[in-house]
Design a protein around this motif. Sequence first.
Motif, PDB file in Angstrom:
ATOM      1  N   SER A 187      11.223  21.226  16.115  1.00 52.16           N
ATOM      2  CA  SER A 187      12.329  21.220  17.080  1.00 52.16           C
ATOM      3  C   SER A 187      12.473  22.552  17.812  1.00 52.16           C
ATOM      4  CB  SER A 187      13.649  20.857  16.397  1.00 52.16           C
ATOM      5  OG  SER A 187      14.036  21.867  15.485  1.00 52.16           O
ATOM      6  N   GLU A 188      11.772  23.580  17.363  1.00 48.43           N
ATOM      7  CA  GLU A 188      11.882  24.900  18.003  1.00 48.43           C
ATOM      8  C   GLU A 188      11.512  24.812  19.491  1.00 48.43           C
ATOM      9  OE1 GLU A 188       9.630  29.111  17.549  1.00 48.43           O
ATOM     10  OE2 GLU A 188      10.349  28.190  15.680  1.00 48.43           O
ATOM     11  N   GLY A 189      12.467  25.165  20.335  1.00 42.87           N
ATOM     12  CA  GLY A 189      12.249  25.076  21.780  1.00 42.87           C
ATOM     13  C   GLY A 189      12.433  23.671  22.336  1.00 42.87           C
ATOM     14  N   GLY A 190      12.736  22.721  21.451  1.00 41.42           N
ATOM     15  CA  GLY A 190      12.911  21.330  21.858  1.00 41.42           C
ATOM     16  C   GLY A 190      14.357  20.906  21.734  1.00 41.42           C
ATOM     17  N   GLU A 191      14.551  19.715  21.211  1.00 43.33           N
ATOM     18  CA  GLU A 191      15.887  19.127  21.154  1.00 43.33           C
ATOM     19  C   GLU A 191      16.075  18.377  19.842  1.00 43.33           C
ATOM     20  OE1 GLU A 191      17.936  15.400  23.489  1.00 43.33           O
ATOM     21  OE2 GLU A 191      16.650  16.758  24.647  1.00 43.33           O
ATOM     22  N   LEU A 213      13.876  14.127  16.713  1.00 44.63           N
ATOM     23  CA  LEU A 213      13.847  15.345  17.510  1.00 44.63           C
ATOM     24  C   LEU A 213      12.785  15.214  18.583  1.00 44.63           C
ATOM     25  CD1 LEU A 213      11.151  17.307  16.770  1.00 44.63           C
ATOM     26  CD2 LEU A 213      12.377  17.451  14.620  1.00 44.63           C
ATOM     27  N   LYS A 214      12.888  16.065  19.594  1.00 44.52           N
ATOM     28  CA  LYS A 214      11.842  16.189  20.598  1.00 44.52           C
ATOM     29  C   LYS A 214      11.306  17.605  20.498  1.00 44.52           C
ATOM     30  CE  LYS A 214      13.462  12.890  23.992  1.00 44.52           C
ATOM     31  NZ  LYS A 214      13.894  12.669  25.363  1.00 44.52           N
ATOM     32  N   GLY A 227       8.263  17.587  24.699  1.00 45.86           N
ATOM     33  CA  GLY A 227       8.907  16.314  24.990  1.00 45.86           C
ATOM     34  C   GLY A 227       8.489  15.163  24.098  1.00 45.86           C
ATOM     35  N   LEU A 228       7.589  15.422  23.140  1.00 48.76           N
ATOM     36  CA  LEU A 228       7.145  14.372  22.223  1.00 48.76           C
ATOM     37  C   LEU A 228       8.208  14.138  21.151  1.00 48.76           C
ATOM     38  CD1 LEU A 228       4.911  12.433  21.264  1.00 48.76           C
ATOM     39  CD2 LEU A 228       3.934  14.346  19.962  1.00 48.76           C
TER      40      LEU A 228
END
Length: 157
Positions: A94-98, A105-106, A110-111
């Motif tokens: 999730s680091e830097g993602g969502e 999580l993304k 974006g995956l």
Amino acid sequence: MPKITTFLSYDDRAEEAAKLYVGVFANSKITSVTRYGDAGPGAKGSAMTVTFELDGQEYVALNGGPHFKFTDGVSLSVDCKTQEEVDHYWEKLSEGGEKGPCGWLKDKFGLSWQIVPTMLRETLSDPDPVKSTRVMKAMLQMRKMIIADLKKAYEGR
């Protein structure tokens, strides 16, 4: 049965993504990189495809351009036996993602990923609907899965 390989299409960050993934999962490696030549369509020398393994499972990442987008309709699910595994994959991917609900999580590319304790699948499929319902209700309140809280719900505590 024919071999099935997951093919992931990125705009222009396939090699970066593969390096991240093989750094997160044990027993993983990049096995080959094919680079664009004079014919393109990518910049000469840039990665076209990156073949990599995550714990023995083969994947191919493609730099295919901006028209390729990931959606929530496809995700990679990671079965975790311990809370330490859940924590590791949740934080690293999730680091830097969502970070999303229910263990989803993304990553920064974006995956979508699902970080799922093995015991969740087992308890949600319990033939006792009271137990499985308690687990479902607990899970729906979580972002990252907390095994101890799921066990408490399962046991009715």
